[in-house]
Design an enzyme around this catalytic site. Sequence first.
Site, mmCIF file in Angstrom:
data_model
loop_
_atom_site.group_PDB
_atom_site.id
_atom_site.type_symbol
_atom_site.label_atom_id
_atom_site.label_comp_id
_atom_site.label_asym_id
_atom_site.label_seq_id
_atom_site.Cartn_x
_atom_site.Cartn_y
_atom_site.Cartn_z
ATOM 1 N N ASP A 15 0.811 -1.327 -0.375
ATOM 2 C CA ASP A 15 -0.046 -0.173 -0.110
ATOM 3 C C ASP A 15 1.104 1.290 -0.405
ATOM 4 O O ASP A 15 2.433 1.129 0.480
ATOM 5 C CB ASP A 15 -1.233 -0.082 1.363
ATOM 6 C CG ASP A 15 -2.002 1.487 1.282
ATOM 7 O OD1 ASP A 15 -2.307 1.373 -0.216
ATOM 8 O OD2 ASP A 15 -2.180 1.827 2.155
ATOM 9 N N TYR A 63 -0.302 8.441 -2.208
ATOM 10 C CA TYR A 63 -0.124 8.738 -3.558
ATOM 11 C C TYR A 63 -1.476 9.287 -4.668
ATOM 12 O O TYR A 63 -1.403 9.677 -5.465
ATOM 13 C CB TYR A 63 -0.675 7.135 -4.258
ATOM 14 C CG TYR A 63 0.490 6.107 -4.007
ATOM 15 C CD1 TYR A 63 2.152 6.353 -3.468
ATOM 16 C CD2 TYR A 63 0.509 4.794 -4.407
ATOM 17 C CE1 TYR A 63 3.101 5.591 -2.962
ATOM 18 C CE2 TYR A 63 1.941 4.525 -4.324
ATOM 19 C CZ TYR A 63 2.664 4.846 -3.692
ATOM 20 O OH TYR A 63 4.363 3.794 -3.749
ATOM 21 N N GLY A 64 -2.608 9.518 -3.247
ATOM 22 C CA GLY A 64 -3.308 11.089 -3.509
ATOM 23 C C GLY A 64 -3.362 12.154 -4.442
ATOM 24 O O GLY A 64 -3.455 12.737 -5.121
ATOM 25 N N CYS A 122 -4.332 -1.715 -2.320
ATOM 26 C CA CYS A 122 -4.623 0.753 -2.339
ATOM 27 C C CYS A 122 -5.114 0.983 -3.133
ATOM 28 O O CYS A 122 -5.180 0.594 -4.554
ATOM 29 C CB CYS A 122 -2.954 1.047 -2.749
ATOM 30 S SG CYS A 122 -2.564 2.600 -3.361
ATOM 31 N N ASN A 123 -6.262 1.959 -3.044
ATOM 32 C CA ASN A 123 -7.262 2.178 -4.112
ATOM 33 C C ASN A 123 -7.389 3.237 -5.104
ATOM 34 O O ASN A 123 -7.669 3.531 -5.918
ATOM 35 C CB ASN A 123 -8.810 2.422 -3.369
ATOM 36 C CG ASN A 123 -9.693 1.107 -2.857
ATOM 37 O OD1 ASN A 123 -9.506 1.255 -1.575
ATOM 38 N ND2 ASN A 123 -10.075 1.040 -3.504
ATOM 39 N N THR A 124 -5.717 3.984 -4.353
ATOM 40 C CA THR A 124 -5.608 4.806 -5.092
ATOM 41 C C THR A 124 -4.514 4.685 -6.495
ATOM 42 O O THR A 124 -4.107 5.229 -7.488
ATOM 43 C CB THR A 124 -4.626 6.164 -4.844
ATOM 44 O OG1 THR A 124 -4.735 6.153 -3.423
ATOM 45 C CG2 THR A 124 -4.146 7.370 -5.288
ATOM 46 N N CYS A 137 -10.992 3.870 0.653
ATOM 47 C CA CYS A 137 -9.596 3.613 0.887
ATOM 48 C C CYS A 137 -9.405 2.973 2.259
ATOM 49 O O CYS A 137 -10.347 2.961 3.169
ATOM 50 C CB CYS A 137 -9.375 5.021 1.636
ATOM 51 S SG CYS A 137 -7.496 5.270 1.205
ATOM 52 N N THR A 138 -8.216 2.126 1.739
ATOM 53 C CA THR A 138 -7.649 0.985 2.487
ATOM 54 C C THR A 138 -7.245 2.077 3.981
ATOM 55 O O THR A 138 -7.538 1.039 5.686
ATOM 56 C CB THR A 138 -6.449 -0.161 2.529
ATOM 57 O OG1 THR A 138 -5.634 0.704 1.771
ATOM 58 C CG2 THR A 138 -7.727 -0.730 1.020
ATOM 59 N N HIS A 139 -7.407 2.352 4.492
ATOM 60 C CA HIS A 139 -6.651 3.348 5.452
ATOM 61 C C HIS A 139 -7.916 3.838 6.989
ATOM 62 O O HIS A 139 -7.780 3.653 7.204
ATOM 63 C CB HIS A 139 -6.392 4.967 5.548
ATOM 64 C CG HIS A 139 -4.799 4.618 4.443
ATOM 65 N ND1 HIS A 139 -4.385 4.390 3.759
ATOM 66 C CD2 HIS A 139 -3.639 5.093 5.347
ATOM 67 C CE1 HIS A 139 -3.222 4.850 3.421
ATOM 68 N NE2 HIS A 139 -3.247 5.121 4.530
#
Length: 262
Positions: free
Chosen positions: A12, A44-45, A75-77, A186-188
């Site tokens: 991630d 990363y966004g 990581c969705n980004t 978002c994985t966060h």
Amino acid sequence: MPDCRAPVAVFDSGLGGISVLRELVRTLPRENYLYFGDSLHAPYGTKTPQEVVDLSLQAADRLLSQGAKALVVACNTATSAAIRTLRKTYPELAIVGTEPAIKPAVERHPGGRILMLATAMTVQEEKFQRLKAQYDDQAQIIPIACSGLMEYVEQGILRGAEVEGYLLDKLEPYLKVPIDAVVLGCTHYPFLRGAIRRIVGRRPEIIDGSIGIARQLERRLEEQGLLNPGDVSGKVEFQNSLDEPEILGLMQALFHYEDEAP
């Protein structure tokens, strides 16, 4: 042929993918895991799509050089281009990506009103727009760009007035009409589930995509004959591009974190 006992690599842009790692361990407890958080370059966004591709390739190279048998991009980004490039570069490797859990949210709440919290890049990215378009006629899907929210997790701030004030500012305009579900894109964000619950109330279901990712990994490993046949629990190793004791300690703390809200 990769060794069945080789680790599954999880990557991630920072620490958020540990929420996915936790579900992987619950679903596939006999596997060994190697988690890499690229906190040096987070978030990363704020990067360009090409920068995200380059950073994703660097992370994959690092993990595969350590013998990983599969790669979970938690990581969705990570853009569509990043995933495509990884799969082209490593065509034989089982690579599992992430996407916001819109499908299960719509299936559970057809015709419902669904908030989708994510980074600005995820909301703008083509894979999200395609996904949303598939379900726009089945539910009201409202994306909310939450720039800056993941940084709370990166700092270990998971509750309290500061994070709840941020969430209230973001979510209050949408709570005047009842909502049925909140998708954590978002994985966060699963680490902020308790704080989100205190803002949205008891009614909406809070959904993230980690269970789907774990099931997909299990299918891919089974297809390739790579499930660990051992009968003992696997090991988890943490690495971070910052390589500082404080960040490695926070990774361990997040892995064992127990939130107070369902």
